[in-house]
Scaffold this active site. Structure first.
Site, PDB file in Angstrom:
ATOM      1  N   GLU A  32       8.536  20.060  11.836  1.00  0.00           N
ATOM      2  CA  GLU A  32       8.854  21.120  12.803  1.00  0.00           C
ATOM      3  C   GLU A  32       9.702  20.575  13.951  1.00  0.00           C
ATOM      4  O   GLU A  32       9.415  19.508  14.489  1.00  0.00           O
ATOM      5  CB  GLU A  32       7.538  21.688  13.365  1.00  0.00           C
ATOM      6  CG  GLU A  32       7.626  23.134  13.757  1.00  0.00           C
ATOM      7  CD  GLU A  32       7.918  24.025  12.548  1.00  0.00           C
ATOM      8  OE1 GLU A  32       9.091  24.411  12.394  1.00  0.00           O
ATOM      9  OE2 GLU A  32       7.004  24.331  11.779  1.00  0.00           O
ATOM     10  N   ASP A 171      15.758  27.537   8.788  1.00  0.00           N
ATOM     11  CA  ASP A 171      15.374  28.910   8.454  1.00  0.00           C
ATOM     12  C   ASP A 171      16.307  29.519   7.408  1.00  0.00           C
ATOM     13  O   ASP A 171      15.865  30.112   6.421  1.00  0.00           O
ATOM     14  CB  ASP A 171      15.379  29.794   9.705  1.00  0.00           C
ATOM     15  CG  ASP A 171      14.352  29.333  10.715  1.00  0.00           C
ATOM     16  OD1 ASP A 171      13.540  28.449  10.377  1.00  0.00           O
ATOM     17  OD2 ASP A 171      14.368  29.844  11.852  1.00  0.00           O
TER      18      ASP A 171
HETATM   19 MG    MG Z   1      14.372  33.376  14.325  1.00  0.00          MG
END
Ligand code: MG
Ligand code: ADP
Length: 385
Positions: A32, A171
């Site tokens: 992360e 993402d």
């Molecule tokens: Mg976002």
């Protein structure tokens, strides 16, 4: 969702749409805040979807509406503002702007109705979901048939340049490359990836949405990016490195002396140890060592809480009660500052876990958490209607 989208389209345009598109969202198992530090991450697409029905227009206008939002937008393709001024529409319209910037010819307008069951602004990346979806729509409708990584790169460029978030590629890649039952081991330096089967035996991953809303562009996300850049500039004077991810855990004592700044050191320690946790996670997974996998998740949460300081009160509370109600490992997933978590629990304990966690969290914060199994799925899809 499909029927609702078609119904809305027919109501507005009095004809049926041409195609139905869908894009999942994602969780990140481990790694992360490493993506913009050119490190490692292990995301997976999960089966909550942003969908859209789309039809061709005879003019050069893009009409967008979302069942999740009030205002529709209609903008001329030749006249999309360089400055984002369209509310939620900045996401899809930024994609058309970015495509034009990259020299793609967009010969006609489109009508697009979006609808989604992805919890928004919750760390499951509804933004990359709608961005990837929109690039995919353009790719198919204009006949470009772009591959997954090109789609992800355009969506990522749009999010960074048009929506102003200094995010890494995690993402967009996780969603575009989604594959059923596979995690994606992503090297954000080379943009290379491999599919990994993570055998959790009689355990499963569960998603917990805290429902504490935040907007990443106004959150301290960009501040963390800047802190990392500051530390990197200092450390480049002492190490032959391109990013913080080139540093090793054994370098940390020396880094502490060199930085001579507690906050910057903690940020670097998170990045360096988190990259190592990705490697350790893959190793433990290959050895079928569930206990170590769980411990790595817990260590990651602690590091994000104490060193990177991005988890926040709600996700920390969810972490604690998850462990109390049977999770053996738990961590926040996504950028943090509110958002979502993932927990590793025995499959047969799911109902007990869900009921108790929901009740406890509701009692403490008067907020309804959303709790569901992480169903790892394929990426972008299109169907003719
Ligand atoms: Mg976002
Ligand atoms: P996350 O990506 O974690 O969900 P972000 O703050 O990055 O959170 O992105 C959320 C924003 O993306 C929303 O506030 C909205 O502007 C846009 N968005 C995502 N999905 C949709 C949708 N289905 N309809 C309209 N806007 C959407």
């Amino acid at each position: 969702m499909k029927n609702k989208l078609i119904y809305t389209y027919r109501n507005i345009f009095h004809k049926k749409p041409d195609k139905l598109f869908s894009s999942p969202c994602r969780i990140n198992l481990i790694g992360e805040h490493t993506d913009y530090n050119l490190g490692l991450a292990l995301p997976a697409a999960i089966s909550k979807y942003t969908s859209a029905v789309v039809g061709k227009r005879n003019d050069r206008k893009i009409y967008i509406r979302s069942l999740n939002k009030k205002d529709p937008y209609e903008v001329d393709l030749d006249n999309i503002s360089k400055i984002p001024t369209y509310g939620w529409g900045n996401y899809p319209l930024g994609v058309f702007y970015t495509l034009k910037e990259n020299g793609y010819k967009l010969p006609f307008g489109l009508n697009i109705i979006y609808g989604s069951n992805v919890p928004m602004a919750s760390g499951l990346s509804s933004s990359a979901s709608i961005l990837n979806l929109t690039v995919y729509i353009a790719s198919i409708m204009y006949g470009y048939n772009l591959d997954e990584t090109t789609i992800a790169n355009i969506a990522h460029e749009s999010e960074t340049k048009y929506n102003g978030l200094k995010c890494g590629i995690l993402d967009e890649y996780a969603i575009a490359l989604g594959k059923k039952d596979k995690c994606i081991l992503l090297d954000c330096k080379s943009n290379k990836y491999s599919y990994e089967s993570i055998d959790l035996k009689d355990y499963a991953l569960v998603v917990i949405v805290s429902n504490v809303k935040r907007s990443l562009t106004v959150s301290p996300y960009n501040k963390r990016v800047e802190e990392c850049q500051k530390a990197l500039t200092i450390l480049k004077g002492h190490y032959d490195i391109e990013s913080l991810s080139d540093l090793k855990v054994s370098d940390l004592p020396n880094i502490k002396t060199l930085l001579n700044d507690e906050i910057l050191f903690k940020r670097v320690r998170h990045i360096v140890t988190e990259n190592q946790r990705v490697r350790d996670f893959i190793k433990a997974s290959k050895e079928g060592d569930i206990t170590t996998l769980a411990n790595i998740l817990n260590k990651s949460h602690e590091s994000l809480k104490d060193d990177y300081e991005v988890s926040g009160e709600y996700l920390d509370y969810i972490h604690d009660i998850s462990l109390k109600y049977g999770a053996i490992g738990e961590r926040m997933t996504g950028a943090g500052f509110g958002g979502s978590s993932i927990a590793l629990i025995k499959k047969i304990d799911f109902s007990y876990f869900k009921e108790n966690l929901y009740k406890d969290y509701l009692e403490k914060y008067h907020i309804k958490a959303k709790i569901f199994p992480a169903n790892i799925c394929d990426g972008l899809k299109v169907k003719s209607l």
